[in-house]
Write a protein that holds these residues in place. Structure first.
Motif, mmCIF file in Angstrom:
data_model
loop_
_atom_site.group_PDB
_atom_site.id
_atom_site.type_symbol
_atom_site.label_atom_id
_atom_site.label_comp_id
_atom_site.label_asym_id
_atom_site.label_seq_id
_atom_site.Cartn_x
_atom_site.Cartn_y
_atom_site.Cartn_z
ATOM 1 N N VAL A 185 132.503 146.849 42.962
ATOM 2 C CA VAL A 185 132.648 145.981 41.795
ATOM 3 C C VAL A 185 134.113 145.628 41.603
ATOM 4 N N GLY A 186 134.390 144.330 41.430
ATOM 5 C CA GLY A 186 135.743 143.874 41.138
ATOM 6 C C GLY A 186 136.146 144.191 39.710
ATOM 7 N N ASP A 187 137.427 144.044 39.437
ATOM 8 C CA ASP A 187 137.956 144.366 38.113
ATOM 9 C C ASP A 187 137.685 143.249 37.114
ATOM 10 N N GLY A 188 138.147 143.449 35.896
ATOM 11 C CA GLY A 188 138.085 142.432 34.862
ATOM 12 C C GLY A 188 136.672 142.138 34.403
ATOM 13 N N ASP A 189 136.334 140.849 34.357
ATOM 14 C CA ASP A 189 135.030 140.437 33.859
ATOM 15 C C ASP A 189 133.887 141.076 34.628
ATOM 16 N N TYR A 190 134.034 141.199 35.944
ATOM 17 C CA TYR A 190 132.959 141.756 36.753
ATOM 18 C C TYR A 190 132.669 143.201 36.370
ATOM 19 N N LEU A 191 133.710 143.976 36.185
ATOM 20 C CA LEU A 191 133.531 145.372 35.812
ATOM 21 C C LEU A 191 132.887 145.486 34.430
ATOM 22 N N MET A 192 133.349 144.682 33.485
ATOM 23 C CA MET A 192 132.789 144.730 32.144
ATOM 24 C C MET A 192 131.334 144.267 32.124
ATOM 25 N N GLN A 193 130.997 143.292 32.966
ATOM 26 C CA GLN A 193 129.602 142.870 33.051
ATOM 27 C C GLN A 193 128.720 143.999 33.579
ATOM 28 N N CYS A 194 129.239 144.805 34.506
ATOM 29 C CA CYS A 194 128.462 145.952 34.998
ATOM 30 C C CYS A 194 128.308 147.015 33.918
ATOM 31 N N HIS A 195 129.366 147.263 33.161
ATOM 32 C CA HIS A 195 129.257 148.160 32.006
ATOM 33 C C HIS A 195 128.097 147.712 31.112
ATOM 34 N N ARG A 196 128.120 146.440 30.786
ATOM 35 C CA ARG A 196 127.134 145.878 29.881
ATOM 36 C C ARG A 196 125.727 145.951 30.477
ATOM 37 N N TYR A 197 125.606 145.598 31.743
ATOM 38 C CA TYR A 197 124.313 145.645 32.421
ATOM 39 C C TYR A 197 123.722 147.051 32.362
ATOM 40 N N ILE A 198 124.559 148.043 32.630
ATOM 41 C CA ILE A 198 124.100 149.431 32.645
ATOM 42 C C ILE A 198 123.632 149.860 31.263
ATOM 43 N N GLU A 199 124.437 149.618 30.246
ATOM 44 C CA GLU A 199 124.123 150.148 28.918
ATOM 45 C C GLU A 199 123.033 149.373 28.191
ATOM 46 N N LEU A 200 122.721 148.157 28.660
ATOM 47 C CA LEU A 200 121.626 147.395 28.054
ATOM 48 C C LEU A 200 120.286 147.628 28.731
ATOM 49 N N ASN A 201 120.234 148.508 29.723
ATOM 50 C CA ASN A 201 118.962 148.813 30.380
ATOM 51 C C ASN A 201 117.872 149.214 29.400
ATOM 52 N N PRO A 202 118.139 150.100 28.440
ATOM 53 C CA PRO A 202 117.067 150.489 27.508
ATOM 54 C C PRO A 202 116.550 149.328 26.661
ATOM 55 N N LEU A 203 117.405 148.332 26.375
ATOM 56 C CA LEU A 203 116.945 147.162 25.631
ATOM 57 C C LEU A 203 116.056 146.287 26.501
ATOM 58 N N ARG A 204 116.453 146.086 27.751
ATOM 59 C CA ARG A 204 115.630 145.265 28.638
ATOM 60 C C ARG A 204 114.273 145.908 28.882
ATOM 61 N N ALA A 205 114.230 147.235 28.808
ATOM 62 C CA ALA A 205 112.962 147.950 28.974
ATOM 63 C C ALA A 205 112.182 148.062 27.668
ATOM 64 N N ALA A 206 112.716 147.445 26.595
ATOM 65 C CA ALA A 206 112.059 147.444 25.281
ATOM 66 C C ALA A 206 111.857 148.856 24.738
#
Length: 254
Positions: free
Chosen positions: A117-138
């Motif tokens: 994973v690249g730095d900056g926006d890419y890294l933050m998008q991965c942070h977000r993707y990971i922590e929003l997993n429980p929301l996507r799974a309802a």
């Protein structure tokens, strides 16, 4: 040589593994079956992950432990550290589960998958993707309502010895409360479906997720192609752009 041979003579890609470069890691339960059955199991996995990460020299920046899979964002300090940590963690946790529930056999669905994973926006998008997993799974309506993730530490400053904040997270603000506020706003901002699909695709194919410059730098070090010729960058709405790159923070653009 760019591939290995499996027991079925099918080629599989070599892992891209460079020290100091974050990796988005996913490991799933066998046949998508549960790998956590009780709160004690999550606690055991988290404890073992912390021990193995420290032993092998991996910093854990973000994580989520879902019922049948885990997502981790790790930075290794030396080559092979992520592989060794995941192998030891997997074996120890399987022994724990088998002994606790009087079962035998495998728990995981083959090898874990990982994407640089690249730095900056890419890294933050991965942070977000990971922590929003429980929301996507309802499972929850707010990531704070899910106990088994790094969101409590990064978004609210709750103690979690497993989490080592990445420098890009620390650059979100000079004070902890400022970082947490910006991080919360970033995580809860409107999700672009194209960003989700890009992360899924790069992780599934184990391609480097970042800008063209990031990919080219990785290829120069490895001497081989590591992904599609055109990677692109996450789309930002105006609010998200201000959060990830405030004018006075000078975040890297890799």
């Amino acid at each position: 040589m760019a591939t290995k041979r499996t027991g079925h003579n099918m080629p599989r890609p070599l892992r891209i593994d460079l020290p100091g470069i974050p990796q988005h890691v996913v490991q799933r339960g066998n046949d998508r079956q549960p790998c956590f059955f009780d709160d004690a199991d999550y606690l055991c996995y988290r404890s073992e992950l912390g021990e193995m990460a420290r032993r092998e020299g991996c910093a854990v920046h973000a994580y989520v432990l879902m019922t049948n899979h885990v997502h981790l964002l790790l930075t290794p300090s030396r080559p092979g550290a992520v592989g060794k940590a995941m192998q030891s963690l997997g074996r120890r946790y399987v022994r724990y589960i088998n002994a606790t529930y009087c079962r035998t056999g495998t728990l995981w669905e083959g090898r874990y998958k990982a994407s640089l994973v690249g730095d900056g926006d890419y890294l933050m998008q991965c942070h977000r993707y990971i922590e929003l997993n429980p929301l996507r799974a309802a499972m929850v309506a707010d990531p704070r309502d899910y106990r088994w993730s790094s969101h409590h530490a990064l978004a609210f400053g709750e103690a979690d010895p497993l989490v080592t904040p990445h420098p890009d997270y620390l650059a979100l603000g000079a004070r902890p409360v400022e970082r947490q506020q910006r991080y919360r706003a970033m995580v809860m901002d409107t999700v672009n479906p194209e960003d989700l699909e890009a992360i899924r695709l790069h992780l599934s194919r184990q391609h480097a997720y970042g800008s063209d410059r990031f990919r080219q730098a990785i290829e120069a070090q490895l001497g081989r192609i590591v992904g599609p010729q055109k990677i692109g960058r996450p789309r930002e709405n105006r609010g998200q752009s201000r959060l990830l790159k405030p004018a006075n923070l000078n975040l890297p653009d890799l």
